[in-house]
Design a protein around this motif. Structure first.
Motif, mmCIF file in Angstrom:
data_model
loop_
_atom_site.group_PDB
_atom_site.id
_atom_site.type_symbol
_atom_site.label_atom_id
_atom_site.label_comp_id
_atom_site.label_asym_id
_atom_site.label_seq_id
_atom_site.Cartn_x
_atom_site.Cartn_y
_atom_site.Cartn_z
ATOM 1 N N LYS A 21 0.738 -1.114 -0.205
ATOM 2 C CA LYS A 21 0.431 -0.005 -0.214
ATOM 3 C C LYS A 21 0.946 1.551 -0.095
ATOM 4 O O LYS A 21 0.197 1.654 -0.724
ATOM 5 N N THR A 78 -4.476 -5.166 6.709
ATOM 6 C CA THR A 78 -5.981 -4.936 7.173
ATOM 7 C C THR A 78 -5.650 -6.133 8.663
ATOM 8 O O THR A 78 -5.977 -7.557 8.783
ATOM 9 N N VAL A 127 -4.349 4.099 8.847
ATOM 10 C CA VAL A 127 -4.224 4.429 7.582
ATOM 11 C C VAL A 127 -3.370 5.472 7.490
ATOM 12 O O VAL A 127 -3.052 6.216 6.465
ATOM 13 N N SER A 181 -5.563 -0.410 8.220
ATOM 14 C CA SER A 181 -7.159 -0.898 7.413
ATOM 15 C C SER A 181 -6.474 -0.560 5.759
ATOM 16 O O SER A 181 -5.266 0.086 5.565
ATOM 17 N N ASN A 182 -6.541 -1.587 5.270
ATOM 18 C CA ASN A 182 -6.801 -1.538 3.365
ATOM 19 C C ASN A 182 -7.802 -2.083 2.685
ATOM 20 O O ASN A 182 -7.479 -3.589 1.781
ATOM 21 N N GLY A 183 -9.018 -1.397 3.908
ATOM 22 C CA GLY A 183 -10.031 -2.590 3.255
ATOM 23 C C GLY A 183 -11.265 -3.741 3.885
ATOM 24 O O GLY A 183 -9.498 -4.357 3.560
ATOM 25 N N GLY A 203 -8.381 -1.325 -0.408
ATOM 26 C CA GLY A 203 -9.158 -0.310 -0.085
ATOM 27 C C GLY A 203 -8.948 1.082 -1.837
ATOM 28 O O GLY A 203 -10.453 1.708 -1.551
ATOM 29 N N ASP A 248 -12.321 -0.352 -3.702
ATOM 30 C CA ASP A 248 -13.131 0.245 -2.270
ATOM 31 C C ASP A 248 -13.336 1.329 -3.803
ATOM 32 O O ASP A 248 -14.484 1.689 -3.782
ATOM 33 N N ASP A 277 -19.029 -2.084 -3.050
ATOM 34 C CA ASP A 277 -18.890 -2.614 -1.742
ATOM 35 C C ASP A 277 -19.709 -3.518 -1.054
ATOM 36 O O ASP A 277 -20.645 -3.098 -1.085
#
Length: 828
Positions: free
Chosen positions: A411, A505, A544, A591-593, A641, A644, A650
């Protein structure tokens, strides 16, 4: 025209009042005038602050002069309006011959009644009925359109309430009513590149004849339920407002009447959609929503409050009556949103519910279209903020190396590679300093359009890479799930904990068990209650890599937590099997989705680590969608993410091996077809099975025993009529029980209305003692019952004995022994 006419009319009242003052100052008897029709003019003007008896002669002359000058200027304006409105008529009366710079005292007022010709003059000049303009306002006219939904008559009404709102619709179902309004700002901020839509739903407790139980009786901060309904309204309506319309829009929905039968949250979605539909805000299509529940094995559309929440009106516990509850929103042609808690049902059952809902949605949308035909306003003619093809091509031409940057693994590394290209584009296309100084607003708008063009270009490149190569930004194919790491019992002092990591995540889930005093209490239209199982989701800004606000949970956090809670509720053991209140925390560390679905997995494992006998393990997965221009749909499993943010869907699905327990779907386009939905559910099933396999490897089943730090809980039933005796006057009796058993820190007691008494303590001996004390209070004494008692007091003719704690008996000397006893002390 109305304002000008109104001014002339009111100013003439002023002139009459000033004349009476003038005559009165000269010694003229004005009583005859006051008895005539002029008296009404004077009284009317007095409402505006004039004092007939105190104005001096000189002031009256000056005021009349000022008014006359203003009246001449007003008539000039009326002349100009009349020349436009009545160009085919005879020329308007020439403007009065009066210098523009004339002083007030230079204007001579004749004794002629200037107001006598006022009505005819106005009618001649602007062709308007003065009586209708100056008379009483016409009564509100209600326009109503009805339709049948699941055997119920639903009425959409407009024109009677909130008439100054851009769009106002009241929805009536039975004796329940919700008022929905839509308003939009006329100004457009230069730096806005999204739709600033604000939705607020409120349930007035007065609608059910109730008042808030808190110290402050006025409705204030929205409840969790109101926030969740506000999100339900927002999600299907946002994608249906015309693309490029970035004026601020506010939707307000207030439940004003509640008959305790018809639940109004889904009708609030319909009402807000109808308010937008009849307003000047460009809503592309009518949107409607229904609730579909499974009672037994039958689907029921829009069930009653009793069917949904039970007799006691507890929204947190509905599984006793309803096994599955799904809210579905869409247009007449496609589905826009799905939100539901499923009692472990198959994918085929979910599709069946969606098809049933679609038929009802069509009829509601048809009613909204009829209402729009009758009272709908013309859509606002505003310039939409849309990226031109030339600007898109300019940005796209400068994106050399973007495909490679999008495919960068990691990421942070991907973000750095993409930022290099973005900064290059911004530096070449942003307005210069000279342009900014010449027109700051235009320069800011240009920056906004360049940012919008960049987002469209990177979205196009990401989509093209995935659809052409079947390789996603992190190197996976479209059906693979990211690597999973699970570490149970991560925190040594908690009741249950697990560190769950899926790709980038990560959540630290914690389970805490407690007594009834740990339950989350709430107040709603359907009644007050307490949630014995709840999940709280935390999303700190460091997850994030950002700096942000830390405080009360936002709407997103509340929504994600509720989704995970709904998904886990079907596997929670009953109260008889497990009397503990269960509180789950999901602390998002990365958090990455799909952090909400990580909360489902981590929350389930944390409960198992705490020894909660869940019925089955539950896992969740988030699905994405890429729709190409030719209509081809590409479904993505376990989305990032980036996918999304730049994709079209989603779709979160949670469940056990036996079926789905919870789902949530949001669409960014004008809906999806049943075929796409069927494919997404099938692909989600395969991903869910893979995640469940990983969870089983880490923790095959729940711990056999509770941790030592968990308090022990026992329950017993007493007759509801005995509750008052156990509590005692002012709580005296129950406090004495707690004190005799070690105090509030050692033991806690909770009594419910049905007679359930729960005891919570780390020491089982204290629980047993308290239970015996409660039993002694509620026990019924009958002739023939035998007790081993303690003698408390001896008297010459008998003895007092303690039958039970708090209950004393009298034993006569003739009954202390079988043989005759001369003295009590001989036997006792």
């Amino acid at each position: 025209v109305y304002v000008l006419i109104r001014y002339l009319w009111i100013s003439e009242m002023f002139v009459h009042s000033a004349k009476l003052n003038l005559y009165a100052c000269r010694g003229v008897d004005v009583s005859a005038f006051c008895s005539s029709s002029l008296f009404s003019y004077v009284n009317t003007f007095n409402l505006y602050g004039s004092d007939v008896n105190s104005t001096c002669c000189v002031k009256s002359v000056e005021r009349i002069g000022v008014v006359r000058k203003n009246q001449f200027n007003v008539r000039r304006r009326l002349n100009r309006i009349a020349s436009v409105l009545n160009s085919s008529r005879e020329p308007a009366i020439p403007d009065p011959d009066i210098p523009k710079d004339a002083e007030a005292n230079q204007i001579v007022d004749s004794d002629d009644d200037v107001g006598s010709d006022l009505r005819g003059e106005i009618v001649d000049r602007v062709n308007v009925d003065i009586d209708s303009v100056l008379g009483a306002a016409p009564p509100p006219i209600r326009t109503s359109v009805s339709c049948e939904v699941a055997g119920q008559t639903v009425a959409f009404e407009s024109g009677q309430l909130a008439r100054q709102a851009d769009g106002s619709v009241a929805v009536r179902v039975g004796d329940s009513m919700v008022l929905c309004t839509a308003c939009s700002s006329t100004e457009l901020n230069a730096n806005v590149d999204f739709l600033p839509l604000r939705v607020d739903y409120q349930e007035k407790l007065s609608a059910a004849g109730r008042t808030a139980g808190s110290y402050i009786k006025r409705e204030g901060r929205p409840s969790q339920h109101e926030i969740l309904v506000s999100r339900l309204i927002d999600r299907p309506l946002r994608p249906m407002i015309q693309d490029g319309y970035f004026h601020e829009v506010q939707l307000l929905s207030n439940v004003l009447s509640f008959d305790k039968i018809n639940v109004m949250d889904t009708w609030a979605i319909c009402g807000c959609a109808a308010a937008l539909h009849v307003s000047s805000v460009p809503l592309v299509k009518a949107v409607a929503a229904v609730r579909v529940v499974m009672i037994g094995q039958e689907w029921v559309v829009n069930p009653s409050s009793t069917q949904l929440y039970g007799v006691n009106g507890d929204p947190s516990i509905s599984e006793e009556l309803v096994s599955t509850e799904i809210v579905i929103a869409g247009t007449a042609d496609a589905i826009l949103m799905i939100e539901g808690a499923c009692g472990v049902i198959s994918e085929e059952k979910v599709l069946e519910a969606v098809e049933i809902a679609q038929q009802e949605i069509k009829s509601i949308c048809a009613a909204m279209d009829k209402l729009k035909e009758k009272v709908g306003k013309e859509k606002r003619a505003v310039a939409l903020r849309i990226v031109s093809k030339d600007l898109f091509d300019q940005v796209d031409a400068l994106c050399e190396g973007l495909d490679a940057a999008v495919k960068t693994i990691g990421k942070e590394s991907r973000a750095k590679a993409v930022d290099v290209i973005r900064e290059r584009i911004y530096s070449q296309l942003q307005p210069t300093n000279a342009e900014t100084q010449a027109d700051p607003v235009a320069a800011e708008e240009k920056r906004t359009l360049v940012a919008m063009a960049w987002k469209k270009v990177i979205s196009k490149h990401m989509r093209d890479v995935i659809t052409s190569t079947n390789v996603r930004p992190d190197g996976r194919d479209c059906v693979s799930v990211r690597p999973i790491w699970i570490e149970p019992s991560f925190l040594p002092t908690t009741h249950g904990s697990v560190l769950f990591t899926r790709g980038e995540t990560q959540t630290l889930a914690v389970c805490t068990l407690g007594g009834e005093d740990s339950a989350q209490r709430f107040e709603a239209l359907t009644g007050d209650g307490a949630e014995r199982f709840y999940l709280q989701y935390m999303f700190p800004p460091f997850s994030v890599g950002e700096v942000g606000r830390v405080g009360a949970p936002g709407r997103r956090e509340i929504g994600h937590g509720k989704l995970a809670e709904r998904s886990l509720r079907p596997v929670i053991p009953s109260r008889d099997e497990f009397p503990y209140v269960i509180r789950l925390e999901s602390n998002i560390l990365e958090s990455n989705g799909s952090s909400s679905m990580a909360s489902v997995c981590g929350g389930c494992l944390a409960m198992m680590d705490a020894g909660v006998p869940v019925k089955a393990a539950v896992a969740g997965i988030a699905m994405g969608l890429i729709l190409s221009k030719n209509g081809t749909a590409t479904i993505l499993s376990d989305i990032l993410g980036m996918e999304d943010a730049l994709g079209d869907m989603d779709f979160k699905v949670a469940g056990s091996r036996e079926g789905i327990t919870g789902l949530q779907m949001d669409i960014k386009v004008e809906g999806i077809t049943m075929d796409i939905l069927r494919t997404a559910l099938s692909q989600a099933h395969a991903g869910r099975m893979h995640i469940l396999d990983k969870m089983t490897e880490a923790l095959p089943e729940a711990r056999e025993s509770l941790p030592a730090s968990v308090p022990r809980i026992r329950t017993m039933m007493i007759p509801p009529s005995k509750i008052g005796e156990v509590i005692g006057p002012g709580g005296k009796k129950i406090r004495s029980i707690v004190e005799e058993c070690g105090g509030e820190e050692a033991i806690s007691l909770n009594i419910e209305n049905d007679g359930t008494v729960s005891f919570s303590s780390h020491d089982l001996s204290k629980i047993e003692k308290a239970m015996e004390m409660v039993k002694s209070i509620v026990i019924e004494l009958n002739v023939g019952d035998r007790f081993k008692v303690k003698v408390s007091k001896l008297l010459p003719f008998g003895a007092y004995v303690d039958l039970l704690p708090g209950k004393e008996g009298w034993l006569h000397i003739s009954e202390v022994a079988i043989e005759r006893t001369e003295k009590v002390e001989d036997a006792l």
